[in-house]
Design a protein around this motif. Structure first.
Motif, PDB file in Angstrom:
ATOM      1  N   LEU A  85      13.679  -5.849   0.161  1.00 37.91           N
ATOM      2  CA  LEU A  85      15.004  -6.448   0.017  1.00 37.91           C
ATOM      3  C   LEU A  85      15.954  -5.887   1.073  1.00 37.91           C
ATOM      4  N   THR A  86      16.893  -6.702   1.510  1.00 39.39           N
ATOM      5  CA  THR A  86      17.946  -6.205   2.384  1.00 39.39           C
ATOM      6  C   THR A  86      18.947  -5.412   1.552  1.00 39.39           C
ATOM      7  N   VAL A 116      17.068  -6.474  10.523  1.00 39.76           N
ATOM      8  CA  VAL A 116      17.758  -5.919   9.360  1.00 39.76           C
ATOM      9  C   VAL A 116      16.778  -5.043   8.571  1.00 39.76           C
ATOM     10  N   PRO A 117      17.152  -3.811   8.235  1.00 42.40           N
ATOM     11  CA  PRO A 117      16.258  -2.939   7.460  1.00 42.40           C
ATOM     12  C   PRO A 117      15.951  -3.515   6.073  1.00 42.40           C
ATOM     13  N   LEU A 118      14.746  -3.234   5.598  1.00 44.56           N
ATOM     14  CA  LEU A 118      14.314  -3.671   4.275  1.00 44.56           C
ATOM     15  C   LEU A 118      14.018  -2.458   3.393  1.00 44.56           C
ATOM     16  N   TYR A 119      14.304  -2.608   2.110  1.00 45.45           N
ATOM     17  CA  TYR A 119      14.156  -1.510   1.155  1.00 45.45           C
ATOM     18  C   TYR A 119      13.448  -2.012  -0.106  1.00 45.45           C
ATOM     19  N   VAL A 120      13.168  -1.096  -1.010  1.00 45.30           N
ATOM     20  CA  VAL A 120      12.695  -1.444  -2.350  1.00 45.30           C
ATOM     21  C   VAL A 120      13.891  -1.368  -3.290  1.00 45.30           C
ATOM     22  N   GLY A 121      14.142  -2.444  -4.028  1.00 48.74           N
ATOM     23  CA  GLY A 121      15.243  -2.467  -4.978  1.00 48.74           C
ATOM     24  C   GLY A 121      14.762  -2.152  -6.376  1.00 48.74           C
ATOM     25  N   PHE A 122      15.362  -1.150  -7.023  1.00 47.78           N
ATOM     26  CA  PHE A 122      14.915  -0.697  -8.338  1.00 47.78           C
ATOM     27  C   PHE A 122      15.896  -1.113  -9.438  1.00 47.78           C
ATOM     28  N   GLU A 133       0.822  -1.211   0.000  1.00 49.95           N
ATOM     29  CA  GLU A 133       0.000   0.000   0.000  1.00 49.95           C
ATOM     30  C   GLU A 133       0.858   1.264   0.000  1.00 49.95           C
ATOM     31  N   LEU A 134       1.913   1.269   0.808  1.00 47.34           N
ATOM     32  CA  LEU A 134       2.793   2.442   0.840  1.00 47.34           C
ATOM     33  C   LEU A 134       3.445   2.678  -0.511  1.00 47.34           C
ATOM     34  N   THR A 135       3.920   1.606  -1.129  1.00 45.27           N
ATOM     35  CA  THR A 135       4.599   1.740  -2.422  1.00 45.27           C
ATOM     36  C   THR A 135       3.640   2.214  -3.501  1.00 45.27           C
ATOM     37  N   ILE A 147      13.592   3.013   4.296  1.00 40.30           N
ATOM     38  CA  ILE A 147      13.328   1.771   5.025  1.00 40.30           C
ATOM     39  C   ILE A 147      11.828   1.500   5.045  1.00 40.30           C
ATOM     40  N   VAL A 148      11.430   0.336   4.558  1.00 47.08           N
ATOM     41  CA  VAL A 148      10.001  -0.011   4.507  1.00 47.08           C
ATOM     42  C   VAL A 148       9.628  -1.061   5.558  1.00 47.08           C
TER      43      VAL A 148
END
Length: 263
Positions: free
Chosen positions: A80-81, A202-208, A42-44, A96-97
């Motif tokens: 993704l980490t 561990v923080p998670l992110y969106v990988g582009f 939803e955030l993305t 960070i998501v």
């Protein structure tokens, strides 16, 4: 004034006809769920939509999602980490998501606890999800022990939970929120027991996709806009009480399809 109006109309027209950004992930509720739900989804989606950019979500197993991204068939992969982003040469929007943790679950009648990697030496069989990274030391342990079970497919965690209940494994490892959510959808919560955590979150992110660097910038701007207008907190608050609200019949019925396999 007419010149500025023309520019604004042109920008609006570009966004109105923009091709959707293609985003993929496997199911990892309550972060990423079926039917385009889950707080990361939803955030993305809103981060792009608030700027006029349409979004198209697809559900792929983790490893396939990364392969499709490398083939330029999708534009981003969720949750993704930072190490996975670097390893696959992706672009990190540095937003960070969420956080991942290595949480251990056994059956309720077990007395095993897991606080350090050596605790795994005494367990019969550990089950994880193929393609995921659990940290350097845990990854090394899993790789060195051939009895480790690597689940794959559309909903690998659901299969690991069911196999645990059926006695195929002695412990499963994943994120605590995700295990408890999935177990609740399978009506198996009462049969599971939290047995400890190894390592730090561990923080998670969106990988582009590196071919579309502008999407990472757009995503970052969108998240800031959602925080400014209050939508960000609304979405986060909504999912804080997710267990009380998750009567998603479609999700429940989908998971029930796994049960006959093990009967």
């Amino acid at each position: 004034m007419l010149k500025y109006l023309f520019v604004l109309l042109s920008i609006f027209s570009i966004h109105a006809h923009a091709a959707p950004i293609r985003i993929a992930s496997d199911i990892w509720c309550p972060y990423i769920c079926d039917n385009q739900t889950g707080y990361v989804v939803e955030l993305t989606r809103r981060a792009f939509e608030i700027q006029g950019q349409p979004v198209e979500f697809q559900i792929f197993p983790y490893k396939r999602a990364l392969i499709e991204l490398q083939r330029n068939n999708i534009d981003a992969v969720l949750a993704l980490t930072s190490s996975a982003i670097v390893e696959n040469q992706l672009i990190n929007a540095d937003v960070i998501v969420g956080y991942n943790s290595n949480d251990f679950y056994t059956l309720v009648d077990s007395n095993e606890t897991f606080e350090q990697i050596t605790d795994l030496n005494n367990t019969q069989q550990a089950a994880i999800v193929t393609g995921y990274h659990y940290g350097v030391e845990l990854d090394a342990w899993f790789g060195a022990h051939p009895n480790t079970y690597f689940a794959s497919g559309r909903d690998p965690l659901a299969m690991n939970i069911i196999r645990l209940v059926k006695g195929r494994h002695s412990v499963i490892i994943d994120n605590k929120n995700v295990i408890e959510y999935t177990a609740s959808q399978l009506n198996l919560t009462q049969q599971l027991r939290y047995a400890g955590t190894i390592g730090k979150p561990v923080p998670l992110y969106v990988g582009f996709n590196p071919h579309n660097k502008a999407y990472a910038v757009t995503f970052t701007n969108g998240i800031e806009m959602l925080k400014a207008n209050g939508e960000y907190q609304q979405i986060m608050s909504k999912y804080k009480i997710l267990p009380a609200l998750t009567s998603d019949e479609a999700r429940h019925k989908n998971l029930q399809k796994f049960l006959p396999i093990f009967n």
